[in-house]
Scaffold this active site. Structure first.
Site, mmCIF file in Angstrom:
data_model
loop_
_atom_site.group_PDB
_atom_site.id
_atom_site.type_symbol
_atom_site.label_atom_id
_atom_site.label_comp_id
_atom_site.label_asym_id
_atom_site.label_seq_id
_atom_site.Cartn_x
_atom_site.Cartn_y
_atom_site.Cartn_z
ATOM 1 N N TYR A 4 0.794 -1.476 0.254
ATOM 2 C CA TYR A 4 -0.370 0.425 -0.080
ATOM 3 C C TYR A 4 1.347 1.498 -0.201
ATOM 4 O O TYR A 4 0.781 2.391 -0.586
ATOM 5 C CB TYR A 4 -1.237 0.035 1.366
ATOM 6 C CG TYR A 4 -1.883 -1.244 0.586
ATOM 7 C CD1 TYR A 4 -2.811 -1.050 0.274
ATOM 8 C CD2 TYR A 4 -2.488 -2.355 1.372
ATOM 9 C CE1 TYR A 4 -3.791 -2.274 0.047
ATOM 10 C CE2 TYR A 4 -3.499 -3.233 0.679
ATOM 11 C CZ TYR A 4 -4.415 -2.683 0.369
ATOM 12 O OH TYR A 4 -4.943 -4.434 -0.580
ATOM 13 N N ARG A 30 1.126 1.591 -3.774
ATOM 14 C CA ARG A 30 -0.402 2.327 -4.427
ATOM 15 C C ARG A 30 0.113 3.313 -3.914
ATOM 16 O O ARG A 30 -0.280 4.785 -4.571
ATOM 17 C CB ARG A 30 -1.004 1.284 -3.834
ATOM 18 C CG ARG A 30 -1.175 -0.482 -4.036
ATOM 19 C CD ARG A 30 -1.252 -0.777 -5.759
ATOM 20 N NE ARG A 30 -0.170 -0.067 -6.262
ATOM 21 C CZ ARG A 30 0.447 -1.254 -6.247
ATOM 22 N NH1 ARG A 30 0.763 -1.694 -5.307
ATOM 23 N NH2 ARG A 30 1.903 -0.599 -6.998
ATOM 24 N N GLN A 41 -15.451 2.372 -5.633
ATOM 25 C CA GLN A 41 -15.095 1.103 -4.760
ATOM 26 C C GLN A 41 -13.239 1.422 -5.069
ATOM 27 O O GLN A 41 -12.990 0.804 -4.244
ATOM 28 C CB GLN A 41 -14.850 0.267 -5.879
ATOM 29 C CG GLN A 41 -16.992 -0.519 -5.904
ATOM 30 C CD GLN A 41 -16.881 -1.235 -7.263
ATOM 31 O OE1 GLN A 41 -16.377 -2.783 -6.145
ATOM 32 N NE2 GLN A 41 -17.214 -1.137 -8.238
ATOM 33 N N ASN A 42 -13.062 2.846 -5.807
ATOM 34 C CA ASN A 42 -11.157 2.787 -5.498
ATOM 35 C C ASN A 42 -11.081 3.771 -4.168
ATOM 36 O O ASN A 42 -12.119 4.328 -3.534
ATOM 37 C CB ASN A 42 -11.246 3.931 -6.896
ATOM 38 C CG ASN A 42 -11.564 3.318 -8.082
ATOM 39 O OD1 ASN A 42 -11.618 1.599 -8.332
ATOM 40 N ND2 ASN A 42 -11.908 4.282 -8.762
ATOM 41 N N ASP A 59 -8.035 5.240 -4.249
ATOM 42 C CA ASP A 59 -7.796 6.466 -4.475
ATOM 43 C C ASP A 59 -8.764 7.548 -4.135
ATOM 44 O O ASP A 59 -9.642 7.477 -4.211
ATOM 45 C CB ASP A 59 -7.254 6.374 -6.382
ATOM 46 C CG ASP A 59 -8.023 6.589 -7.308
ATOM 47 O OD1 ASP A 59 -9.060 7.518 -7.274
ATOM 48 O OD2 ASP A 59 -8.469 5.465 -8.042
ATOM 49 N N HIS A 61 -14.294 1.281 0.393
ATOM 50 C CA HIS A 61 -13.705 0.101 -0.088
ATOM 51 C C HIS A 61 -12.522 0.980 0.595
ATOM 52 O O HIS A 61 -11.033 0.319 0.750
ATOM 53 C CB HIS A 61 -13.390 -0.563 -1.209
ATOM 54 C CG HIS A 61 -14.196 -1.606 -1.633
ATOM 55 N ND1 HIS A 61 -13.794 -1.974 -2.849
ATOM 56 C CD2 HIS A 61 -15.003 -2.294 -1.089
ATOM 57 C CE1 HIS A 61 -15.740 -2.758 -3.090
ATOM 58 N NE2 HIS A 61 -15.745 -2.893 -2.173
ATOM 59 N N THR A 89 -16.548 -0.688 -14.129
ATOM 60 C CA THR A 89 -15.989 -1.509 -12.681
ATOM 61 C C THR A 89 -16.467 -3.273 -13.375
ATOM 62 O O THR A 89 -17.027 -3.169 -14.226
ATOM 63 C CB THR A 89 -17.150 -1.247 -11.481
ATOM 64 O OG1 THR A 89 -17.410 -2.840 -10.761
ATOM 65 C CG2 THR A 89 -18.577 -1.078 -11.763
ATOM 66 N N SER A 90 -16.585 -3.911 -13.085
ATOM 67 C CA SER A 90 -16.360 -5.850 -13.368
ATOM 68 C C SER A 90 -17.367 -6.090 -12.922
ATOM 69 O O SER A 90 -18.041 -7.261 -13.230
ATOM 70 C CB SER A 90 -15.421 -6.645 -13.087
ATOM 71 O OG SER A 90 -15.245 -6.810 -11.876
HETATM 72 P P1 NAD Z 1 -12.338 -4.437 -11.479
HETATM 73 O O1 NAD Z 1 -10.409 -4.732 -11.626
HETATM 74 O O2 NAD Z 1 -12.774 -6.035 -11.116
HETATM 75 O O3 NAD Z 1 -12.708 -4.187 -12.612
HETATM 76 C C1 NAD Z 1 -12.360 -3.200 -13.541
HETATM 77 C C2 NAD Z 1 -13.127 -2.945 -14.679
HETATM 78 O O4 NAD Z 1 -12.864 -1.923 -15.604
HETATM 79 C C3 NAD Z 1 -13.327 -4.108 -15.866
HETATM 80 O O5 NAD Z 1 -14.734 -4.091 -16.072
HETATM 81 C C4 NAD Z 1 -12.705 -3.031 -16.882
HETATM 82 O O6 NAD Z 1 -13.222 -3.655 -18.470
HETATM 83 C C5 NAD Z 1 -12.899 -1.780 -17.413
HETATM 84 N N1 NAD Z 1 -11.949 -0.747 -17.644
HETATM 85 C C6 NAD Z 1 -10.695 -0.999 -18.040
HETATM 86 N N2 NAD Z 1 -10.332 -0.015 -19.002
HETATM 87 C C7 NAD Z 1 -11.400 1.151 -18.767
HETATM 88 C C8 NAD Z 1 -11.300 1.899 -18.844
HETATM 89 N N3 NAD Z 1 -10.506 2.702 -19.926
HETATM 90 N N4 NAD Z 1 -12.478 3.069 -19.339
HETATM 91 C C9 NAD Z 1 -13.619 2.307 -17.983
HETATM 92 N N5 NAD Z 1 -13.334 1.275 -18.179
HETATM 93 C C10 NAD Z 1 -12.391 -0.001 -17.706
HETATM 94 O O7 NAD Z 1 -12.307 -3.066 -10.878
HETATM 95 P P2 NAD Z 1 -13.768 -3.096 -9.516
HETATM 96 O O8 NAD Z 1 -14.971 -3.924 -10.351
HETATM 97 O O9 NAD Z 1 -13.684 -1.935 -9.128
HETATM 98 O O10 NAD Z 1 -12.679 -3.905 -8.142
HETATM 99 C C11 NAD Z 1 -11.936 -4.369 -8.293
HETATM 100 C C12 NAD Z 1 -11.713 -3.718 -6.734
HETATM 101 O O11 NAD Z 1 -10.800 -3.084 -6.451
HETATM 102 C C13 NAD Z 1 -12.446 -2.326 -6.232
HETATM 103 O O12 NAD Z 1 -12.754 -3.003 -5.200
HETATM 104 C C14 NAD Z 1 -11.059 -2.019 -5.231
HETATM 105 O O13 NAD Z 1 -11.062 -1.265 -4.163
HETATM 106 C C15 NAD Z 1 -10.289 -2.490 -5.974
HETATM 107 N N6 NAD Z 1 -8.937 -1.739 -6.955
HETATM 108 C C16 NAD Z 1 -9.025 -0.379 -5.998
HETATM 109 C C17 NAD Z 1 -7.638 0.702 -8.012
HETATM 110 C C18 NAD Z 1 -7.762 1.627 -7.772
HETATM 111 O O14 NAD Z 1 -7.826 2.359 -6.597
HETATM 112 N N7 NAD Z 1 -7.969 2.724 -8.731
HETATM 113 C C19 NAD Z 1 -7.653 -0.094 -8.334
HETATM 114 C C20 NAD Z 1 -7.789 -1.670 -8.668
HETATM 115 C C21 NAD Z 1 -8.422 -2.329 -7.643
#
Ligand code: NAD
Length: 228
Positions: free
Chosen positions: A53, A56, A86-87, A89, A104, A171-172
């Protein structure tokens, strides 16, 4: 003002240069999720988790919000925009969005391992083994790990019930309970999803914009302004 509730995930920040984790074989920045984002991982190797972290946090503070974040901030001129992210950041806040609920947790905060109500701002500082809360317990990242409760899910679900328009970005829809929030929105309201890889099994009520966040949100902005 119409209320626009937005649910964002890791894809929202992809164009800022922050990796999503399902894009890379289920790994998060080359680590198994269980090692860096679970209570078991913390118990097994807290040094690895703290270091993960710390990296990150450093990376997030180096990058900038992308056009997609900016568009969501600009939409506040026309809508009561409420973001549920969910991010971990802070790119929504840095783009100027005023109402951001973090489901989160937040990378710029730490919390006590003995009392979850003790949460401290650490901004860009590292968090290391031996860093203690005012009560004398080790501090951990203020992140909701897999297998832990999501304390903000109830307020988030209540917010969704008040939406006039619902928008999902990047989000996936595989991480619960966040993925279930769509079921709390009122029936029949306009719903959009911006994601280049549309998640499987989504309802027919959702209008799909199969594009990245910046390009897709330009398109959504035009559609939204036509609703006014
Ligand atoms: P995920 O990684 O499961 O899914 C990411 C989604 O983003 C996918 O559906 C993908 O197709 C889509 N994607 C990829 N490139 C994109 C773009 N340029 N524009 C729009 N969409 C795009 O992410 P999630 O569903 O958010 O779940 C992951 C968990 O991981 C979250 O709960 C989060 O806490 C954590 N996480 C956070 C960060 C962050 O804070 N930025 C980064 C990675 C993981």
């Amino acid at each position: 003002m119409m209320r626009l509730v937005v649910l964002t995930g890791a894809g929202m920040s992809a164009e800022s240069g922050i990796a999503t984790f399902r894009g890379s074989d289920g790994l998060w920045e080359n680590h198994r999720i269980v090692d860096v984002a679970s209570p078991e991982g913390w118990a097994k190797n807290p040094h690895l988790v703290l270091d993960f972290y710390n990296q990150r946090r450093k990376r997030i503070l180096e990058v900038a919000p992308n056009r997609g974040h900016e568009i969501l901030a600009e939409l506040e001129e026309h809508f009561d925009v409420q973001i549920i992210t969910q991010n971990i950041d802070n790119l929504h806040e840095r783009a100027g969005s005023k109402n951001v609920m973090h489901l989160h947790g937040e990378i710029t905060k730490a919390r006590s391992t003995s009392d979850a109500s003790i949460v401290l701002d650490i901004d860009g500082s590292e968090l290391n083994w031996g860093d203690l809360c005012p009560e004398g317990s080790q501090l951990r990242p203020h992140i909701v790990w897999f297998g832990e409760e999501v304390p903000m899910i109830q307020p988030a679900a209540e917010l969704c019930t008040t939406a006039d328009v619902f928008l999902i970005v990047g989000t996936s829809l595989q991480v619960y309970p966040a993925a279930g929030l769509i079921h709390s929105t009122p029936l029949g309201i306009p719903q959009y999803i911006v994601d280049p890889n549309t998640p499987a099994g989504i309802s027919g009520q959702l209008q799909v914009i199969a594009k990245g966040a910046s390009e897709g949100l330009e398109e959504v902005k035009e559609k939204l302004l036509r609703l006014l």
